[in-house]
Design a protein around this motif. Structure first.
Motif, PDB file in Angstrom:
ATOM      1  N   ALA A  34       0.832  -1.204   0.000  1.00  0.00           N
ATOM      2  CA  ALA A  34       0.000   0.000   0.000  1.00  0.00           C
ATOM      3  C   ALA A  34       0.870   1.258   0.000  1.00  0.00           C
ATOM      4  CB  ALA A  34      -0.932  -0.008   1.199  1.00  0.00           C
ATOM      5  N   GLY A  35       1.979   1.212   0.726  1.00  0.00           N
ATOM      6  CA  GLY A  35       2.900   2.344   0.708  1.00  0.00           C
ATOM      7  C   GLY A  35       3.494   2.578  -0.665  1.00  0.00           C
ATOM      8  N   GLN A  36       3.851   1.498  -1.355  1.00  0.00           N
ATOM      9  CA  GLN A  36       4.374   1.635  -2.715  1.00  0.00           C
ATOM     10  C   GLN A  36       3.310   2.196  -3.658  1.00  0.00           C
ATOM     11  OE1 GLN A  36       7.677   0.966  -3.498  1.00  0.00           O
ATOM     12  NE2 GLN A  36       7.791   0.760  -1.269  1.00  0.00           N
ATOM     13  N   ALA A  37       2.077   1.735  -3.492  1.00  0.00           N
ATOM     14  CA  ALA A  37       1.000   2.226  -4.349  1.00  0.00           C
ATOM     15  C   ALA A  37       0.744   3.707  -4.112  1.00  0.00           C
ATOM     16  CB  ALA A  37      -0.274   1.420  -4.089  1.00  0.00           C
ATOM     17  N   GLN A  38       0.833   4.145  -2.859  1.00  0.00           N
ATOM     18  CA  GLN A  38       0.621   5.555  -2.547  1.00  0.00           C
ATOM     19  C   GLN A  38       1.735   6.415  -3.143  1.00  0.00           C
ATOM     20  OE1 GLN A  38      -2.019   6.749  -0.781  1.00  0.00           O
ATOM     21  NE2 GLN A  38      -1.358   8.861  -0.984  1.00  0.00           N
ATOM     22  N   THR A  39       2.966   5.910  -3.079  1.00  0.00           N
ATOM     23  CA  THR A  39       4.105   6.689  -3.572  1.00  0.00           C
ATOM     24  C   THR A  39       4.098   6.815  -5.090  1.00  0.00           C
ATOM     25  OG1 THR A  39       5.439   5.970  -1.684  1.00  0.00           O
ATOM     26  CG2 THR A  39       6.616   6.830  -3.602  1.00  0.00           C
ATOM     27  N   THR A  40       3.833   5.707  -5.776  1.00  0.00           N
ATOM     28  CA  THR A  40       3.899   5.709  -7.244  1.00  0.00           C
ATOM     29  C   THR A  40       2.588   6.096  -7.912  1.00  0.00           C
ATOM     30  OG1 THR A  40       3.309   3.353  -7.333  1.00  0.00           O
ATOM     31  CG2 THR A  40       5.659   3.911  -7.165  1.00  0.00           C
ATOM     32  N   ARG A  97     -10.154  15.038   4.859  1.00  0.00           N
ATOM     33  CA  ARG A  97     -10.073  14.504   3.499  1.00  0.00           C
ATOM     34  C   ARG A  97      -8.633  14.511   3.005  1.00  0.00           C
ATOM     35  NH1 ARG A  97     -14.073  15.827  -1.537  1.00  0.00           N
ATOM     36  NH2 ARG A  97     -12.796  14.961  -3.202  1.00  0.00           N
ATOM     37  N   GLY A  98      -7.878  15.531   3.355  1.00  0.00           N
ATOM     38  CA  GLY A  98      -6.478  15.577   2.947  1.00  0.00           C
ATOM     39  C   GLY A  98      -5.667  14.451   3.541  1.00  0.00           C
ATOM     40  N   ARG A  99      -5.914  14.149   4.825  1.00  0.00           N
ATOM     41  CA  ARG A  99      -5.207  13.019   5.450  1.00  0.00           C
ATOM     42  C   ARG A  99      -5.566  11.708   4.771  1.00  0.00           C
ATOM     43  NH1 ARG A  99      -6.555  15.466  10.524  1.00  0.00           N
ATOM     44  NH2 ARG A  99      -8.227  13.919  10.734  1.00  0.00           N
ATOM     45  N   ALA A 100      -6.840  11.552   4.449  1.00  0.00           N
ATOM     46  CA  ALA A 100      -7.278  10.301   3.820  1.00  0.00           C
ATOM     47  C   ALA A 100      -6.641  10.115   2.444  1.00  0.00           C
ATOM     48  CB  ALA A 100      -8.794  10.278   3.709  1.00  0.00           C
ATOM     49  N   GLU A 101      -6.560  11.187   1.681  1.00  0.00           N
ATOM     50  CA  GLU A 101      -6.042  11.078   0.315  1.00  0.00           C
ATOM     51  C   GLU A 101      -4.530  10.946   0.266  1.00  0.00           C
ATOM     52  OE1 GLU A 101      -9.064  13.475  -2.575  1.00  0.00           O
ATOM     53  OE2 GLU A 101      -7.853  14.701  -1.213  1.00  0.00           O
ATOM     54  N   ASN A 102      -3.837  11.538   1.230  1.00  0.00           N
ATOM     55  CA  ASN A 102      -2.374  11.618   1.156  1.00  0.00           C
ATOM     56  C   ASN A 102      -1.642  10.608   2.037  1.00  0.00           C
ATOM     57  OD1 ASN A 102      -2.593  13.861  -0.610  1.00  0.00           O
ATOM     58  ND2 ASN A 102      -2.903  15.223   1.148  1.00  0.00           N
ATOM     59  N   SER A 103      -2.375   9.814   2.811  1.00  0.00           N
ATOM     60  CA  SER A 103      -1.737   8.828   3.684  1.00  0.00           C
ATOM     61  C   SER A 103      -1.886   7.436   3.101  1.00  0.00           C
ATOM     62  CB  SER A 103      -2.366   8.860   5.082  1.00  0.00           C
ATOM     63  OG  SER A 103      -2.240  10.142   5.669  1.00  0.00           O
ATOM     64  N   PRO A 104      -0.853   6.620   3.144  1.00  0.00           N
ATOM     65  CA  PRO A 104      -0.983   5.237   2.656  1.00  0.00           C
ATOM     66  C   PRO A 104      -1.887   4.423   3.567  1.00  0.00           C
ATOM     67  CG  PRO A 104       1.151   5.570   3.704  1.00  0.00           C
ATOM     68  CD  PRO A 104       0.504   6.919   3.630  1.00  0.00           C
TER      69      PRO A 104
END
Length: 385
Positions: A34-40, A97-104
């Motif tokens: 999930a972290g990789q998906a959030q980063t890329t 909403r910002g935390r939800a969208e920007n956090s893995p």
């Protein structure tokens, strides 16, 4: 009709350790992915599999569990995107909403892990399963359940099964495709009025009083406050032991109520009319001491129990608009908010008809259900998936 059937596993200490290690490894891999998906910003299943499948294998997962982890992460991001689009995390530009969208997305170490028939096989006669773990294939893992659960499992199990660890116990949640009888033309309708004072009231004379459950919830809340104030090792042990006890008790009450309503409808050949109570917590205005009671009440759960039991029994169910059901006189049809004299008393200001308020409302719900059915909307019940 899809139904999830839970069975309890009876592992030895060695088997329990292997299951715990399996969940921990799978969820650690899911969190990393999930972290990789959030980063890329590549969150589709095909992209994740093409780029990270080999690394998941290196983390100790075999082929099928790795594919399930890939799908679990992709589905989690799809669900989050749908919630963001629906505004469930707040309006655009809000902090939440910002935390939800920007956090893995993160997965708990003991979060459920799906298994398919390549990773899990059932031996129904021996009441045991063979399941993949990071320690190898584990055979002769015993399970138990009620007679109805074991019968449904043997006859109708299809698709995936989830391994769940909860409160120190192990469960398998199996998906069963149960045949659904054809709903016959009803000879009449049972209207069900849901409320706080009376959990369910029907126009056929059944009334489930909510006083016992309400007092039980209040006792549990007082006990939790007392234990939390102490904040000792002993009190924390009791708190852990009390976890979900209130939820289990309320679910049992809802099961008993729904079973009785559906049994009566099946016996009499009637259909069931329910109020569509979506948004009730936003509409109802209560004093502060009453809000905890409202927000802990299982309106949706009771409705879902009635729906799936009715569908299994071939009883038609319709949902009707709840507007003015408690303000309308069932005799003359006159609508006035002052008709509802008190929580329990209904007295029509036009024809002077008097009756228990919940019984009057249940008759109005039954009448509305007959109208909805006559229009061809034979069931607005959600699918059980």
């Amino acid at each position: 009709m899809k139904l999830v059937v839970p069975v309890k596993l009876l592992p030895t200490p060695e088997q329990a350790a292997a299951l715990a290690g399996t969940l921990d490894t799978a969820n650690a891999a899911a969190t990393w992915l999930a972290g990789q998906a959030q980063t890329t910003d590549r969150r589709g299943r095909a992209d994740l599999q093409r780029e990270h499948y080999s690394h998941l294998k290196e983390m100790g997962l075999s082929a099928q569990p790795a594919l399930h982890v890939l799908r679990k992460v992709a589905d989690a991001y799809t669900t989050r995107a749908a919630n963001v689009a629906a505004g469930n995390y707040g309006p655009r530009g809000s902090r939440r909403r910002g935390r939800a969208e920007n956090s893995p997305i993160r997965f708990r170490p003991d979060a459920a892990q799906p298994f398919d028939d390549r990773c899990l096989s059932w031996q129904y006669d021996m009441q045991s399963v063979s399941i993949w773990t990071i320690a190898g294939r584990m055979k002769n893992l015993r399970y138990t359940g009620s007679a109805d659960q074991l019968k449904a499992l043997r006859l109708y199990r299809q698709g995936e099964t989830d391994l769940v660890h909860r409160d120190g116990m192990w469960f398998l949640y199996a998906t069963c495709e149960i045949p659904e009888p054809h709903a016959a033309q009803p000879t009449g309708w049972i209207g069900v009025d849901l409320g706080l004072a009376n959990i369910a009231t029907t126009n056929s004379g059944y009334r489930a009083c909510g006083r016992g459950l309400r007092r039980y919830r209040e006792r549990q809340r007082r006990l939790r406050r007392k234990l939390q104030a102490k904040n000792t090792k002993a009190s924390n042990r009791v708190l852990r032991r009390q976890r979900r006890r209130e939820t289990r008790h309320a679910a049992q009450v809802n099961h008993v109520i729904s079973k009785r309503i559906v049994a009566e409808a099946q016996r009499t050949g009637h259909g069931i009319g329910l109020e569509a109570l979506t948004g009730i917590r936003e509409r109802v205005r209560l004093r502060k001491p009453q809000r905890a009671t409202l927000h802990s009440w299982g309106f949706a759960q009771l409705g879902s129990f009635i729906v799936y039991k009715a569908r299994r029994a071939g009883v038609p169910v319709v949902f009707v608009n709840a507007n003015d059901t408690s303000r309308t006189c069932r005799k003359c049809g006159y609508i006035d908010r002052n008709n509802r004299v008190s929580q329990a008393e209904f007295r029509c200001r036009s024809c002077r008809f008097a009756e228990h308020a919940d019984v009057n409302a249940s008759h109005n719900i039954a009448r509305k259900a007959a109208v909805v059915w006559g229009r061809g909307a034979q069931s607005t019940a959600p699918t059980l998936e």
